[in-house]
Structure formats: structure tokens, C-alpha cells
Design an enzyme around this catalytic site. Structure first.
Site, PDB file in Angstrom:
ATOM      1  CD  GLU A 228      -3.227  -6.982   3.648  1.00 24.99           C
ATOM      2  OE1 GLU A 228      -3.825  -6.010   4.165  1.00 24.99           O
ATOM      3  OE2 GLU A 228      -1.830  -6.753   3.562  1.00 24.99           O
TER       4      GLU A 228
ATOM      5  CD  GLU B 251      -3.051  -1.025   2.058  1.00 21.14           C
ATOM      6  OE1 GLU B 251      -2.996  -0.275   3.079  1.00 21.14           O
ATOM      7  OE2 GLU B 251      -3.914  -2.173   2.086  1.00 21.14           O
TER       8      GLU B 251
END
Length: 498
Positions: free
Chosen positions: A263, A116
């Protein structure tokens, strides 16, 4: 654009339509009592988990994974990104130390470069694509590029206006990174790594998103979300986000890069501001997610196209910072005990850990308290359930409310009837669960309890035609009739829901 939207699923299907989706798991290590690598691998094998993602490239873990056949995604931690992105030698040394030293014994199939980065470490964004390219070049030099893909996980928050999916687009301020990144993924046959958390979308929606929509629960047709441009129906948040990412890529003229969800999960416990972080919701989400993925359901835009997904996460990480939910995303405690038993029973299925065939009958969330009371009265009366454990001073008296007491009575009846079809309904206020409702010294019938010994209900069974309702005074609340607060919920569907 209309032609492009029609061609998009065909282009993706032509390249990736034959791949079968898999379920993997993320392995975090922020535990005060982290199991040893050999213990971790033993748990993975026992749970039929053959795909894992590590947040680093820990040598001991990679050695423990050797010769297991488990496919491994290793990671370049964010703190190493700047060095690798600016130095070919640093990238080559990283690959030599963390990849070449372990293959082929350890089946490394992907490298996640950072995590991220655009949202968590934006100052490193300018070197992100360079880091991917340098890692890939080191793999090419070792003739490993065909078996090990290179990508970087993104938060789904980089997608703006995600509903309807056909109008979604990446945050354009990141175009200088996303355009070359996607072209790199396309040219190397890699995939977009995306972190998808319907939990957060639900929590931040101000009640616009129904809980059932986030949890993959069945919705009536008039509650499904419809993309007005494509007329595709969306029955869950997960699919809508994945399709939004596909459409966002198409607006940048990238149409043949698949998506792997690196995820996704749901927390089993939260603080007072997180009322929907519960064991039941976590169980429901992850169980439904696993079934959705391994059935190769695909998404409404790309039916049958694999969307392989890594569950977040294997263990509860008690050392993670607040809020409380951050410590409770795991499927297992550190000692290998399941936080809950997933709703999966097919032999050989990933995480099909219900080896005891334990199922229970519980009160439905949101059931009318008056109907619960009537059903409780029947179970403890004509239903011939032994409700003595619910009396004051007995193990199951607390918590002293109709939901808790009716759950005990419903389950006792369900167990004594041999879990036969139709014995867990009670006029619609009961449902079957694989989460053991036992608590403290209150061990429910059908539970293995603390000592592993199964507890059976009474053998007395009522006539199937007996529908009378009694009101035994020791089990009722407010003289068998009590004031009910009627909660009327209204979904703010606007442009999202019909």
C-alpha cells in the site's frame, strides 16, 4: 556489521536483481455505490492495470478476473485469522474455497494473510506465523506453492528509528513473531509485504520533513537526507522507509528477502487539520511514485532492485470512517471518473489515462503575490489575454484573489500560444499541471468542460519581446501594490537533513 552492510545489496541482487518492478492497485469496497465486478475489471483493463490486491477473496470478483491475465493477490481478512491459525482443516478449506476453485483461470499469485496484524490486531500475533504456514501447507498439498506466495502486510510503524536507514530496526517486542516470519518468507521464496505512507510520516513530522521530500519532488543536494553511516543520499521518504526495512531485516540476519510495497498513496481531500491532502499533492505523489517504480530505480541501497508497489487505492471509499482523508485515497470515483489525471503520458503505461492531452498553466504554490500580480497585469495587458471572465459578476471572478485570477490568465495565455515551450513560466511563478483548474461555471481555456467541448483561448498573441508590465484597474488588488506577509520557513534538519 560493516561487511554485512556491504554484502546486503549483493545478496538481494543475486536473488531478485532480474525481476522487473510493477505497479498494482488495491481495490477497497467501502463504497455506497460499488461498481460491479465486471465494471471494475473493465476499468482495470482500460487503465492497463495487470496487478491487483483484494482485501478478501470475493467469489464474484475472482470470477470476473478469470481469463484476463491480471495477477491477483487475495487476502485472509483479520477476522478469519484466529480460526485459520489454529486449525489445519480451516486453512485447507479456505484454500480450497478461495484458491483451488478459481485457478488457473484466475491468475492468483499471492495470498496476504491478515493486514497490519502486529499493530492493528496484536492479540492475533501469536498465531500469525502459524496461519501463514498452514495456508502454505495447503498450497503445497495442491502443488500450487511455486506459483502462489504467502506473506502478510506490515505497517511501516513496526520499524523504529527509521532514519538513518542503516540504523533502523524492527520493534524488538515483536522479535518472537518477526524472526520466524522472516525465516518462513526466506525458506518459501516469498517477500516482505510493507505498507509505506510518506503522507503520514510528513504529517507527523512537525515540519521536519519537507513536503517536496515526501512527494518525490527534486531537491537541491544540500536538502537531501544523508545516511552518515553509508553516505547514501535519500531524495524521498519512500526510499528511506524501504531501505530502513531492508536494514531492519539484516539486523535479524535475513539478507535475501525482497520487499513488495502493498500500500502507498496520498489522499486528494482532507479536513481542516489535513491541509496537504489535496488533488495536486495526490497527483504529484502517485505520478512520481509510479514513474519511480516502473523505471526500476530501486533504492539508494539497492539500485535497480525491483520494489513493486500497489497504489492505495482504485476507488474513493465514501463509507470509510473519519477523518475526511480516509474517504479520498482513490484514483477514481465510483462511476469510473478519474479524481485527477495522472502525469503519465507514455503509451501503454499503467494508469496513463490522459487521453485528452489536457495540460494547463497554473500559479505555483507559494509564489510571491506581488510577482503574481505583476504577471497577471502583463497577461491581461501586453499579453493580450481576454480577462473579461475575471470581471465582477462574470463566471471566473470568484474566488476573488490573485492566485485564482493569475491562474486563469496564465492558462489562457499558455493555451493561446499553443502550449509552446517557455509560455508557462511568467518569471518563475507559473507551472504546468494536468489537473483541470476549471470550477463551477468557470471553464478554463483548454478544458473539455462539463459537456465535453474543448474551450479555446483568444487567438491574439503578444510579441515574444514584449516585457512591459501594465496595471489594468479592473484586475488589480490594492492599487497594484499590496502588503505581502513574508513567510520564512526553516526545515528542522538536525540529524536528518543537511
Amino acid at each position: 556489521m560493516a561487511i554485512l552492510l556491504l554484502l546486503l545489496p549483493l545478496l538481494v541482487s543475486a536473488v531478485y536483481g532480474d525481476e522487473k518492478a510493477f505497479i498494482g492497485v488495491n481495490i477497497g469496497t467501502d463504497l455506497s455505490d460499488m461498481p460491479s465486478p465486471t465494471q471494475v475489471v473493465a476499468l482495470l483493463k482500460a487503465q492497463n492495470v495487470w496487478h491487483v490486491r483484494l482485501y478478501d477473496a470475493d467469489r464474484a470478483m475472482l470470477l470476473a478476473l478469470a481469463n484476463t491475465g491480471i495477477q491477483v493477490t487475495i487476502s485472509v481478512p483479520n477476522e478469519q485469522l484466529l480460526g485459520i491459525g489454529q486449525s489445519n482443516a480451516t486453512a485447507a478449506n479456505w484454500v480450497a474455497r478461495n484458491v483451488i476453485a478459481h485457478v488457473p483461470a484466475t491468475n492468483i499469485t499471492a495470498i496476504a494473510v491478515g493486514s497490519e496484524v502486529l499493530t492493528a490486531l496484536p492479540n492475533a500475533a501469536p498465531v500469525l506465523v502459524s496461519a501463514l504456514k498452514l495456508i502454505h501447507s495447503a498450497l503445497v498439498a495442491s502443488n500450487l506453492d511455486s506459483q502462489i506466495k504467502v506473506s502478510t502486510p506490515h505497517s511501516s510503524s513496526i520499524i523504529l528509528d527509521s532514519f538513518p536507514p542503516s540504523q533502523a530496526f524492527f520493534n524488538r517486542s515483536w522479535d518472537p513473531v518477526m524472526v520466524p516470519l522472516l525465516k518462513f518468507l526466506q525458506s518459501t521464496g516469498s517477500y516482505l509485504m510493507l505498507n509505506v505512507y510518506p503522507y503520514y510520516d510528513y504529517m507527523q513530522s512537525n515540519d521536519v520533513i519537507p513536503l517536496d521530500y515526501a512527494l518525490f519532488r527534486p531537491l537541491p543536494p544540500n536538502k537531501e537526507a544523508v545516511d552518515a553511516n553509508t553516505l547514501l543520499h535519500y531524495t524521498n521518504v519512500f526510499d528511506a522507509i524501504v531501505d530502513a526495512a531492508y536494514f531492519s531485516m539484516s539486523y535479524l540476519n535475513i539478507t535475501n528477502v525482497p520487499i513488495v510495497v502493498t500500500e502507498s498513496g496520498w489522499p486528494s481531500k482532507g479536513d481542516s487539520s489535513e491541509p496537504d491532502a489535496t488533488v495536486d499533492n495526490a497527483n504529484t505523489y502517485n505520478s512520481n511514485l509510479i514513474k519511480h517504480v516502473i523505471n526500476n530505480t530501486g533504492t539508494p541501497k539497492h539500485p535497480g532492485i525491483a520494489v513493486s508497489t500497489y497504489i492505495y487505492e482504485l476507488y474513493n471509499e465514501d463509507l470509510r470512517p473519519s477523518p475526511l482523508s480516509e474517504k479520498n485515497w482513490g484514483l477514481f470515483d465510483a462511476n469510473g471518473t478519474p479524481v485527477y489525471i495522472l502525469h503519465l503520458t507514455a503509451a501503454g503505461t499503467v494508469f496513463a489515462n490522459d487521453t485528452t492531452n489536457q495540460t494547463f498553466c497554473v500559479a505555483k504554490d507559494g509564489a510571491d503575490p506581488k510577482m503574481l500580480q505583476a504577471a497577471l497585469d502583463w497577461a491581461c495587458g501586453p499579453g493580450k489575454v481576454d480577462c473579461s471572465p475575471l470581471l465582477q459578476g462574470q463566471p471566473c471572478y470568484e474566488p476573488d484573489n490573485v492566485v485564482s485570477h493569475s491562474t486563469y490568465a496564465f492558462n489562457a495565455y499558455f493555451q493561446q500560444m499553443g502550449k509552446s515551450t517557455g509560455t508557462c513560466d511568467f518569471k518563475g511563478v507559473a507551472t504546468i499541471s494536468t489537473t483541470d483548474p476549471s470550477h463551477g461555471s468557470c471553464i478554463f481555456p483548454g478544458s473539455f468542460g462539463k459537456n465535453g467541448t474543448i474551450t479555446n483561448g483568444t487567438s491574439l498573441a503578444p510579441s515574444s519581446n514584449d516585457t512591459s508590465l501594465g496595471c489594468p484597474t479592473q484586475y488589480f488588488y490594492r492599487s497594484c501594490s499590496f502588503t505581502t506577509s513574508v513567510i520564512i520557513g526553516a526545515f528542522l534538519m538536525t540529524a536528518v537533513f543537511l
